[in-house]
Design a protein around this motif. Structure first.
Motif, PDB file in Angstrom:
ATOM      1  N   ARG A  96     -60.630 -12.887  38.585  1.00  0.00           N
ATOM      2  CA  ARG A  96     -60.959 -12.183  39.819  1.00  0.00           C
ATOM      3  C   ARG A  96     -62.430 -11.784  39.885  1.00  0.00           C
ATOM      4  O   ARG A  96     -63.049 -11.500  38.872  1.00  0.00           O
ATOM      5  N   GLU A  97     -62.946 -11.800  41.115  1.00  0.00           N
ATOM      6  CA  GLU A  97     -64.330 -11.399  41.395  1.00  0.00           C
ATOM      7  C   GLU A  97     -65.337 -12.242  40.627  1.00  0.00           C
ATOM      8  O   GLU A  97     -66.426 -11.783  40.278  1.00  0.00           O
ATOM      9  N   GLY A  98     -64.960 -13.487  40.372  1.00  0.00           N
ATOM     10  CA  GLY A  98     -65.890 -14.422  39.758  1.00  0.00           C
ATOM     11  C   GLY A  98     -66.144 -14.220  38.284  1.00  0.00           C
ATOM     12  O   GLY A  98     -67.050 -14.835  37.715  1.00  0.00           O
ATOM     13  N   ARG A  99     -65.334 -13.392  37.619  1.00  0.00           N
ATOM     14  CA  ARG A  99     -65.563 -13.128  36.197  1.00  0.00           C
ATOM     15  C   ARG A  99     -65.217 -14.339  35.349  1.00  0.00           C
ATOM     16  O   ARG A  99     -64.447 -15.212  35.779  1.00  0.00           O
ATOM     17  N   ALA A 100     -65.770 -14.410  34.151  1.00  0.00           N
ATOM     18  CA  ALA A 100     -65.366 -15.444  33.196  1.00  0.00           C
ATOM     19  C   ALA A 100     -63.895 -15.240  32.869  1.00  0.00           C
ATOM     20  O   ALA A 100     -63.422 -14.095  32.812  1.00  0.00           O
ATOM     21  N   PRO A 101     -63.147 -16.307  32.653  1.00  0.00           N
ATOM     22  CA  PRO A 101     -61.702 -16.164  32.432  1.00  0.00           C
ATOM     23  C   PRO A 101     -61.368 -15.205  31.291  1.00  0.00           C
ATOM     24  O   PRO A 101     -61.851 -15.367  30.171  1.00  0.00           O
TER      25      PRO A 101
END
Length: 311
Positions: free
Chosen positions: A139-144
């Motif tokens: 979510r929100e472009g975070r690293a997995p």
């Protein structure tokens, strides 16, 4: 209630169906066939089935959104979790599998109510309890962010959430057991693990077509009242269980091996069900020639809409 046969190609092992509300389409996978299918389903007629070949077995899929906009799929393949931004597009690996892909692959999976993708594994030798359940948060472009959520299983199935998102369900099919936990969506913490429902194992010497065995729990879906629908593989039936695990309905299926239900249609009152024909006996396939098809049935209580993976 009567089953209808969806106009679709036979799958060897149909699984992971979901209804895409914006496309008015049904998606599902054929695991050993290494295909993802989709079909626009209408009130009068259905569109053609589109198929997309995968490099390895797709255990499960979920629709995805980026910034509030629908954007393809998240896909659990044998060796990892992948992202496809559009149908037929490039496969971007989000997470590389931590298991030995010679013996283990990803299987049943779904997005949770806040946008993570969860996927369980299947230990193919079936002689040790090495299957696990993971969540992947992008979510929100975070690293997995990958978290191990449960284990001590052989074949992961039955993943679902209650309407209030306070309970998560997960099944180990060979043990004939559905488990449940309290779940906090914000912290992604599971607690108070318990047995939701359990059935006797397969009788020794039982063969397909013999009486005395009702099947084992496979994929599942939940309606707006919190009832849990579970496909009973080799049982030729779909069970409706109350939130307390009580049997509410036992629905015969025109295939020995139903695999997973989902709810769809504009009102979410069409119940879809995938089935399998993979490695089934010839006599069984003669009795149920539509094994491997997707079936549908109208129901009184609507189901929960599909959850989208968010990145």
């Amino acid at each position: 209630m009567t089953w209808q046969t969806l106009v679709a190609p036979l799958s060897e092992l149909g699984e992971s169906p979901f209804w895409h509300p914006e496309e008015q389409s049904l998606y599902w996978v054929d695991i050993p066939g290494r295909q993802i299918h989709r079909c626009k389903v209408g009130d009068v007629s259905n569109g053609p089935v589109q198929s997309w070949a995968m490099p390895t077995e797709p255990g499960s899929i979920a629709p995805a959104r980026t910034g509030g906009r629908a954007s393809g799929l998240v896909i659990a393949l044998r060796d990892g979790i992948y992202r496809a931004r559009q149908w037929g597009g490039e496969l971007e690996q989000l997470v590389r599998a931590g298991h030995d892909t010679a013996t283990t692959r990803f299987n049943d999976g779904k997005a949770d109510p806040v946008g993570r993708f969860w996927a369980g594994t299947m230990y193919e030798p079936r002689d040790a309890r090495q299957a696990q359940l993971f969540s992947v948060d992008c979510r929100e472009g975070r690293a997995p962010l990958v978290e191990l959520k449960a284990g001590d299983a052989i074949i992961a199935n039955g993943l679902a959430w209650s309407p209030d998102a306070a309970t998560v369900y997960w099944t180990d099919t060979p043990s004939h057991t559905i488990r449940a936990w309290d779940w906090d969506g914000q912290s992604n913490v599971m607690s108070r693990g318990r047995v939701f429902r359990q059935w006797p194992g397969k009788p020794e010497g039982w063969q397909p077509g013999m009486p005395g065995y009702g099947g084992r729990p496979d994929g599942a879906a939940v309606d707006v009242e919190g009832n849990y629908y579970v496909a009973m593989f080799e049982g030729g039936r779909l069970l409706k269980l109350s939130p307390a695990g009580e049997l509410l309905a036992d629905i015969a299926v025109p295939a020995r091996c139903p695999t997973m239900p989902c709810f769809g249609g504009a009102d979410l009152r069409t119940l879809y069900l995938t089935t399998a024909r993979y490695k089934r006996p010839d006599e069984e396939l003669q009795t149920w020639p539509d094994s491997g098809c997707v079936f549908s049935m109208r129901v009184d209580v609507p189901g929960l809409p599909v959850n989208f993976f968010r990145d």
